[in-house]
Design an enzyme around this catalytic site. Structure first.
Site, PDB file in Angstrom:
ATOM      1  N   ILE A 264       2.839   7.793   2.833  1.00 59.55           N
ATOM      2  CA  ILE A 264       3.263   9.030   2.146  1.00 59.55           C
ATOM      3  C   ILE A 264       3.213  10.241   3.082  1.00 59.55           C
ATOM      4  CG2 ILE A 264       1.011   9.725   1.210  1.00 59.55           C
ATOM      5  CD1 ILE A 264       2.496  10.330  -1.452  1.00 59.55           C
TER       6      ILE A 264
ATOM      7  N   ASN B 276     -10.914  13.950  -3.679  1.00 59.17           N
ATOM      8  CA  ASN B 276     -12.156  13.930  -4.464  1.00 59.17           C
ATOM      9  C   ASN B 276     -12.448  15.367  -4.892  1.00 59.17           C
ATOM     10  OD1 ASN B 276     -13.883  15.208  -2.363  1.00 59.17           O
ATOM     11  ND2 ASN B 276     -13.368  13.339  -1.256  1.00 59.17           N
TER      12      ASN B 276
ATOM     13  N   GLY C 169      -8.982   6.749   2.977  1.00 58.44           N
ATOM     14  CA  GLY C 169      -7.743   6.390   2.284  1.00 58.44           C
ATOM     15  C   GLY C 169      -6.603   7.353   2.552  1.00 58.44           C
ATOM     16  N   VAL C 170      -5.842   7.620   1.503  1.00 57.60           N
ATOM     17  CA  VAL C 170      -4.672   8.482   1.658  1.00 57.60           C
ATOM     18  C   VAL C 170      -5.111   9.926   1.951  1.00 57.60           C
ATOM     19  CG1 VAL C 170      -4.357   9.004  -0.810  1.00 57.60           C
ATOM     20  CG2 VAL C 170      -2.385   8.939   0.710  1.00 57.60           C
ATOM     21  N   ASP C 171      -6.258  10.323   1.444  1.00 61.45           N
ATOM     22  CA  ASP C 171      -6.812  11.670   1.710  1.00 61.45           C
ATOM     23  C   ASP C 171      -7.046  11.848   3.218  1.00 61.45           C
ATOM     24  OD1 ASP C 171      -7.998  14.122   1.286  1.00 61.45           O
ATOM     25  OD2 ASP C 171      -9.776  13.346   0.273  1.00 61.45           O
TER      26      ASP C 171
ATOM     27  N   SER D  15      -6.284   6.767  -7.620  1.00 66.96           N
ATOM     28  CA  SER D  15      -7.503   6.102  -8.133  1.00 66.96           C
ATOM     29  C   SER D  15      -7.551   4.588  -7.937  1.00 66.96           C
ATOM     30  CB  SER D  15      -7.747   6.392  -9.630  1.00 66.96           C
ATOM     31  OG  SER D  15      -8.302   7.664  -9.805  1.00 66.96           O
TER      32      SER D  15
HETATM   33  N1  AR6 Z   1       0.342   6.414   2.069  1.00 65.22           N
HETATM   34  C1  AR6 Z   1       0.440   5.986   0.786  1.00 65.22           C
HETATM   35  N2  AR6 Z   1      -0.575   5.378   0.117  1.00 65.22           N
HETATM   36  C2  AR6 Z   1      -1.735   5.199   0.789  1.00 65.22           C
HETATM   37  C3  AR6 Z   1      -1.921   5.623   2.137  1.00 65.22           C
HETATM   38  C4  AR6 Z   1      -0.820   6.257   2.775  1.00 65.22           C
HETATM   39  N3  AR6 Z   1      -0.887   6.708   4.037  1.00 65.22           N
HETATM   40  N4  AR6 Z   1      -3.183   5.295   2.504  1.00 65.22           N
HETATM   41  C5  AR6 Z   1      -3.765   4.674   1.460  1.00 65.22           C
HETATM   42  N5  AR6 Z   1      -2.889   4.611   0.420  1.00 65.22           N
HETATM   43  P1  AR6 Z   1      -7.427   5.859  -2.056  1.00 65.22           P
HETATM   44  P2  AR6 Z   1      -8.521   6.772  -4.651  1.00 65.22           P
HETATM   45  C6  AR6 Z   1      -3.068   4.046  -0.920  1.00 65.22           C
HETATM   46  O1  AR6 Z   1      -8.667   5.071  -1.792  1.00 65.22           O
HETATM   47  O2  AR6 Z   1      -8.654   5.384  -5.140  1.00 65.22           O
HETATM   48  C7  AR6 Z   1     -10.828   9.118  -0.639  1.00 65.22           C
HETATM   49  O3  AR6 Z   1     -11.912   8.950   0.244  1.00 65.22           O
HETATM   50  C8  AR6 Z   1      -4.111   2.980  -1.109  1.00 65.22           C
HETATM   51  O4  AR6 Z   1      -3.623   1.723  -0.650  1.00 65.22           O
HETATM   52  O5  AR6 Z   1      -6.820   6.645  -0.963  1.00 65.22           O
HETATM   53  O6  AR6 Z   1      -7.931   7.817  -5.565  1.00 65.22           O
HETATM   54  C9  AR6 Z   1     -10.896  10.441  -1.406  1.00 65.22           C
HETATM   55  O7  AR6 Z   1     -11.473  11.464  -0.624  1.00 65.22           O
HETATM   56  C10 AR6 Z   1      -4.294   3.003  -2.619  1.00 65.22           C
HETATM   57  O8  AR6 Z   1      -3.276   2.210  -3.239  1.00 65.22           O
HETATM   58  O9  AR6 Z   1      -7.658   6.923  -3.282  1.00 65.22           O
HETATM   59  C11 AR6 Z   1     -11.738  10.087  -2.588  1.00 65.22           C
HETATM   60  O10 AR6 Z   1     -13.116  10.140  -2.274  1.00 65.22           O
HETATM   61  C12 AR6 Z   1      -4.012   4.459  -2.984  1.00 65.22           C
HETATM   62  O11 AR6 Z   1      -3.481   5.064  -1.805  1.00 65.22           O
HETATM   63  C13 AR6 Z   1     -11.346   8.647  -2.877  1.00 65.22           C
HETATM   64  O12 AR6 Z   1     -10.896   8.108  -1.641  1.00 65.22           O
HETATM   65  C14 AR6 Z   1      -5.253   5.231  -3.413  1.00 65.22           C
HETATM   66  O13 AR6 Z   1      -6.377   4.825  -2.638  1.00 65.22           O
HETATM   67  C15 AR6 Z   1     -10.203   8.572  -3.860  1.00 65.22           C
HETATM   68  O14 AR6 Z   1      -9.973   7.238  -4.198  1.00 65.22           O
END
Ligand code: AR6
Length: 172
Positions: free
Chosen positions: A10, A23, A31-33, A116
């Site tokens: 993304i 968060n 992750g994506v953050d 999430s």
């Molecule tokens: N592009 C698109 N989707 C992605 C990318 C990317 N570059 N990277 C990961 N995903 P998560 P949450 C997907 O864990 O569950 C963070 O530490 C990933 O495969 O990013 O809402 C925050 O700071 C998954 O399907 O977010 C919070 O502490 C989706 O993004 C916590 O994680 C969401 O995974 C939030 O957890």
């Protein structure tokens, strides 16, 4: 219905706004953050520090800095606790709040990750129909947004959202 399911990173997506699965501190994470903060550069964290955090299910907007997107909309999704802690309504609220905030800033195109369903462990098969129904409902209230894309990181995640979108379209 102007909702599309895509697969990829993304941070590279060209939209007026991309949404960050953040968060409540809004100070970054994994992750994506983590990916969004890395690509946007340190100015993003500097702006986030001025926001005072964000409640779960709500959304706050920053500039996109070095990202292709003009804005980043940060929304903390619910942590999955088994489903009886208001997780469904909070997840729907993330999509709704983020879309309406993008619309209020004149965005025509908005991209969402699967909020999430990573570190927060919300089951993706349950999350996808909630996300799509919330977006469809909120789109009716938008004046500017014309296209919403959910950008899934993996092919299996893409398949779950694609299936949920077809089911929603068939139900009409
Ligand atoms: N592009 C698109 N989707 C992605 C990318 C990317 N570059 N990277 C990961 N995903 P998560 P949450 C997907 O864990 O569950 C963070 O530490 C990933 O495969 O990013 O809402 C925050 O700071 C998954 O399907 O977010 C919070 O502490 C989706 O993004 C916590 O994680 C969401 O995974 C939030 O957890």
């Amino acid at each position: 219905m102007p909702i599309y399911i895509d697969q990829g990173d993304i941070t590279q997506f060209h939209a007026d706004a991309i949404v960050n699965a953040a968060n409540t501190s809004l100070l970054g994470g994994g992750g994506v953050d983590g990916a969004i903060h890395r690509e946007a550069g340190p100015e993003l964290l500097a702006e986030c520090r001025t926001l005072g955090g964000c409640a779960t299910g709500e959304a706050k907007l920053t500039k996109g800095y070095r990202l292709p997107a003009r804005f980043v909309i940060h929304t903390p999704g619910p942590v999955w606790h088994g489903g009886d802690q208001n997780e469904d309504a909070l997840l729907a609220s993330c999509y709704r709040s983020s879309l309406l905030l993008a619309d209020a800033h004149g965005c025509e195109t908005v991209a969402f990750p699967s909020i999430s369903t990573g570190a927060y462990h919300f089951p993706i098969r349950r999350a996808a129909p909630i996300a799509l129904a919330a977006l469809r409902e909120a789109l009716d209230e938008c004046r500017h947004v014309q296209e919403v894309t959910i950008v899934c990181h993996s092919e299996p995640d893409w398949a779950v959202y694609d299936h949920a979108l077809r089911a929603l379209e068939e139900r009409g």
